[in-house]
Design an enzyme around this catalytic site. Structure first.
Site, PDB file in Angstrom:
ATOM      1  N   HIS A  76      -6.958  27.783  15.534  1.00  0.00           N
ATOM      2  CA  HIS A  76      -7.994  27.245  16.607  1.00  0.00           C
ATOM      3  C   HIS A  76      -7.297  27.539  17.919  1.00  0.00           C
ATOM      4  CE1 HIS A  76     -11.109  23.839  17.692  1.00  0.00           C
ATOM      5  NE2 HIS A  76     -10.623  24.505  18.582  1.00  0.00           N
ATOM      6  N   HIS A  78      -8.112  29.011  21.980  1.00  0.00           N
ATOM      7  CA  HIS A  78      -9.001  29.455  22.972  1.00  0.00           C
ATOM      8  C   HIS A  78      -8.082  30.506  23.894  1.00  0.00           C
ATOM      9  CE1 HIS A  78     -11.988  26.518  22.075  1.00  0.00           C
ATOM     10  NE2 HIS A  78     -11.105  25.742  21.755  1.00  0.00           N
ATOM     11  N   GLU A 161     -15.669  27.160  16.691  1.00  0.00           N
ATOM     12  CA  GLU A 161     -16.028  25.944  16.364  1.00  0.00           C
ATOM     13  C   GLU A 161     -17.485  25.786  16.690  1.00  0.00           C
ATOM     14  OE1 GLU A 161     -13.563  24.495  20.137  1.00  0.00           O
ATOM     15  OE2 GLU A 161     -14.011  22.953  18.848  1.00  0.00           O
ATOM     16  N   HIS A 195     -16.790  21.080  15.426  1.00  0.00           N
ATOM     17  CA  HIS A 195     -16.036  19.986  16.069  1.00  0.00           C
ATOM     18  C   HIS A 195     -16.985  18.799  16.185  1.00  0.00           C
ATOM     19  CE1 HIS A 195     -14.654  19.163  20.631  1.00  0.00           C
ATOM     20  NE2 HIS A 195     -15.514  18.129  20.053  1.00  0.00           N
ATOM     21  N   ASP A 303      -5.340  24.180  18.938  1.00  0.00           N
ATOM     22  CA  ASP A 303      -6.655  23.935  19.869  1.00  0.00           C
ATOM     23  C   ASP A 303      -6.030  24.208  21.099  1.00  0.00           C
ATOM     24  OD1 ASP A 303      -9.106  23.805  21.180  1.00  0.00           O
ATOM     25  OD2 ASP A 303      -9.147  21.401  20.756  1.00  0.00           O
ATOM     26  N   HIS A 307      -6.180  25.449  30.685  1.00  0.00           N
ATOM     27  CA  HIS A 307      -6.991  25.167  32.063  1.00  0.00           C
ATOM     28  C   HIS A 307      -5.765  25.311  33.294  1.00  0.00           C
ATOM     29  CE1 HIS A 307     -10.763  24.357  29.942  1.00  0.00           C
ATOM     30  NE2 HIS A 307     -10.031  23.561  29.417  1.00  0.00           N
TER      31      HIS A 307
HETATM   32  O1  DOR Z   1     -10.590  19.808  25.056  1.00  0.00           O
HETATM   33  C1  DOR Z   1     -11.285  20.844  24.576  1.00  0.00           C
HETATM   34  N1  DOR Z   1     -11.132  21.859  25.338  1.00  0.00           N
HETATM   35  N2  DOR Z   1     -12.114  20.697  23.398  1.00  0.00           N
HETATM   36  C2  DOR Z   1     -12.757  21.707  23.047  1.00  0.00           C
HETATM   37  O2  DOR Z   1     -13.588  21.614  22.103  1.00  0.00           O
HETATM   38  C3  DOR Z   1     -12.945  23.042  23.954  1.00  0.00           C
HETATM   39  C4  DOR Z   1     -11.644  22.956  24.690  1.00  0.00           C
HETATM   40  C5  DOR Z   1     -11.834  24.202  25.536  1.00  0.00           C
HETATM   41  O3  DOR Z   1     -12.405  25.420  25.335  1.00  0.00           O
HETATM   42  O4  DOR Z   1     -11.166  23.907  26.977  1.00  0.00           O
HETATM   43 ZN    ZN Z   2     -13.285  21.597  19.680  1.00  0.00          ZN
END
Ligand code: DOR
Ligand code: ZN
Length: 450
Positions: A76, A78, A161, A195, A303, A307
């Site tokens: 998981h 991103h 997800e 999710h 996860d 950012h």
């Molecule tokens: O906090 C989160 N950020 N939860 C998610 O499901 C997506 C993720 C994101 O892509 O920033």
């Molecule tokens: Zn998520």
């Protein structure tokens, strides 16, 4: 001399039997294995070719004083890139992964735009193949309009997800649509990740309000609902469950994240959006109850949701949700092993073997013929320093916490990271079981598991 093909990848076509007679490409000398055994690991063409003693190789790594673990599969992550490259890109995300002992990342499809078509999916694979320094899989998005069957053939590793509640860059799929999509994905025999959350109306001006608007009991309710309506044949995986109640309710494989295990919302100032994530960080007692379900949790995944600090610094309710963590996951958890909180075997089950099994990919290991993805860790933990991490996010919520970072990482049989230096060789793409190569994706696919 090490042999590489023109694009810099390992040349996997060279004769393996020749390697066995002549020696290997890489020798991990005196590696301490998870069971306590010490051995020399000989590697060629991305595979372990001998475990024992008395071998020679073109490159030798002295492993004395280091613990050798299989590279983690973080299912998981991103990775961002594309229009979100200011947050992270495949190069920095994979550098961060390797520096944390993760040799395979599984990218999530809530990109801009989300991965809903075969063309978008294949373009994503090409973007990754051009820059990713570790092995990678790419998941496909689940929406009513998504070309589920087409993306499965194009090599999606899993579906999701899948957003049962809206989140950063993810629109919610309603329960009716979800039921239909579950059936389509089950018919393919593909894994699906969800999710599961409940998002209530209101303004989330603080971390406590964010927790209250996406409550633990709501997560549990949605987990129960999805568990009831799932087709029995579906390989269903619940992403990042944040409370013990949700873990207990889940009928499917269960994932938890380091941030829900190590951080509670009380750790942050009330409006510090660095602690804002979906599902939210819970109270400290709830966090401790999640730890108590360690044995029921199948998978730990990061996860990793980077950012920029500037995005987190604005008004709390407008700040994006997500915490970076691919680099700190294994180091934090290994420090817990050293402390005696959890066993090493249970950690490897959750970070290597279970994710590989769920996704249908081969896990690295210490027997002849296994994938040669390893990380060599010091036997003592040290303090996390955000300024030494590699994510573009440039911050970590784990500053000062104890962690053991690998000093050397082997991915695809080569030294991907040694003493802070990256070899820069691109990782292999791991397509899913539905992959049909029609010649339109010209990347180095590792088809060992097909
Ligand atoms: O906090 C989160 N950020 N939860 C998610 O499901 C997506 C993720 C994101 O892509 O920033
Ligand atoms: Zn998520």
């Amino acid at each position: 001399m090490r042999r590489r093909n023109a694009s810099g990848d390992r040349d996997t076509r060279e004769s393996r039997s020749d390697m066995e007679v002549q020696g290997g490409e890489l020798l991990l000398k005196g590696a301490l294995l998870p069971g306590g055994r010490r051995a020399d690991i000989l590697i060629a063409a991305g595979k372990v070719i001998h475990v024992g003693a008395g071998t020679r190789a073109e490159e030798v790594v002295d492993c004395s004083g280091l613990l050798c673990l299989p590279g983690a599969v973080d299912m998981h992550v991103h990775m961002r890139g594309g229009g979100q490259a200011h947050k992270e890109d495949w190069r920095t995300g994979s550098m961060s992964a390797l520096a944390g002992g993760v040799t395979t990342v599984v990218d999530q499809p809530n990109t801009l735009p989300p991965l809903t078509t075969e063309d978008l999916f294949s373009a994503r694979v090409r973007e990754a193949a051009a820059a990713c320094l570790c092995n990678f899989g790419v998941n496909a998005a689940v929406t009513p309009a998504a070309d589920i069957e087409g993306m499965w053939k194009a090599g999606a590793l899993a579906f999701g997800e899948t957003f049962a509640a809206p989140s950063s860059y993810g629109d919610a799929v309603g329960m009716g649509d979800l039921r239909i999509l579950m059936g389509r994905i089950a018919a393919l025999g593909a894994p699906m990740t969800v999710h599961a959350e409940e998002s209530l109306p209101g303004v989330d001006a603080t971390l406590a309000a964010h927790d209250a608007l996406r409550p633990a009991h709501g997560e549990r309710k949605i987990v129960e609902e999805i568990s009831r309506m799932r087709p029995q044949t579906l390989s269903l995986h619940f992403c990042h469950l944040s409370s013990a109640g949700s873990v207990d309710a889940a009928r499917g494989s269960v994932e938890a994240t380091p941030h829900h295990l190590f951080l509670s919302r009380e750790r942050f100032a009330p409006t510090d959006a660095r602690g804002k994530v979906n599902p939210p960080l819970r109270s400290d007692p709830e966090r401790k109850r999640l730890w108590s379900r360690w044995d029921r949790i199948d998978v730990i995944a990061s996860d990793h949701a980077p950012h920029a600090l500037a995005e987190k610094a604005g008004e709390f309710s407008a700040a994006p949700s997500g915490i970076p963590g691919v680099e700190t996951m294994m180091p934090l958890l290994l420090a817990e092993v050293y402390r005696g909180t959890v066993t090493l075997a249970s950690l490897l089950a959750k970070t290597v073997h279970a994710p590989a099994r769920i996704l249908g990919i081969e896990a690295p290991g210490f027997s002849k013929g296994c994938r040669a993805d390893f990380a060599l860790y010091p036997k003592e933990a040290s303090s996390i320093r955000g300024d030494l991490l590699h994510s573009k996010a440039g911050w970590t919520p784990y500053e000062g916490m104890q962690a053991a970072f690998p000093v050397t990482v082997i991915a695809g049989g080569h030294l991907a990271l040694q003493k802070g230096e990256y070899a820069g060789i691109r990782g292999a793409w791991l397509p899913g079981r539905g992959y049909i190569c029609e010649g339109d994706v010209h990347v180095h696919a590792d088809t060992a598991h097909l």
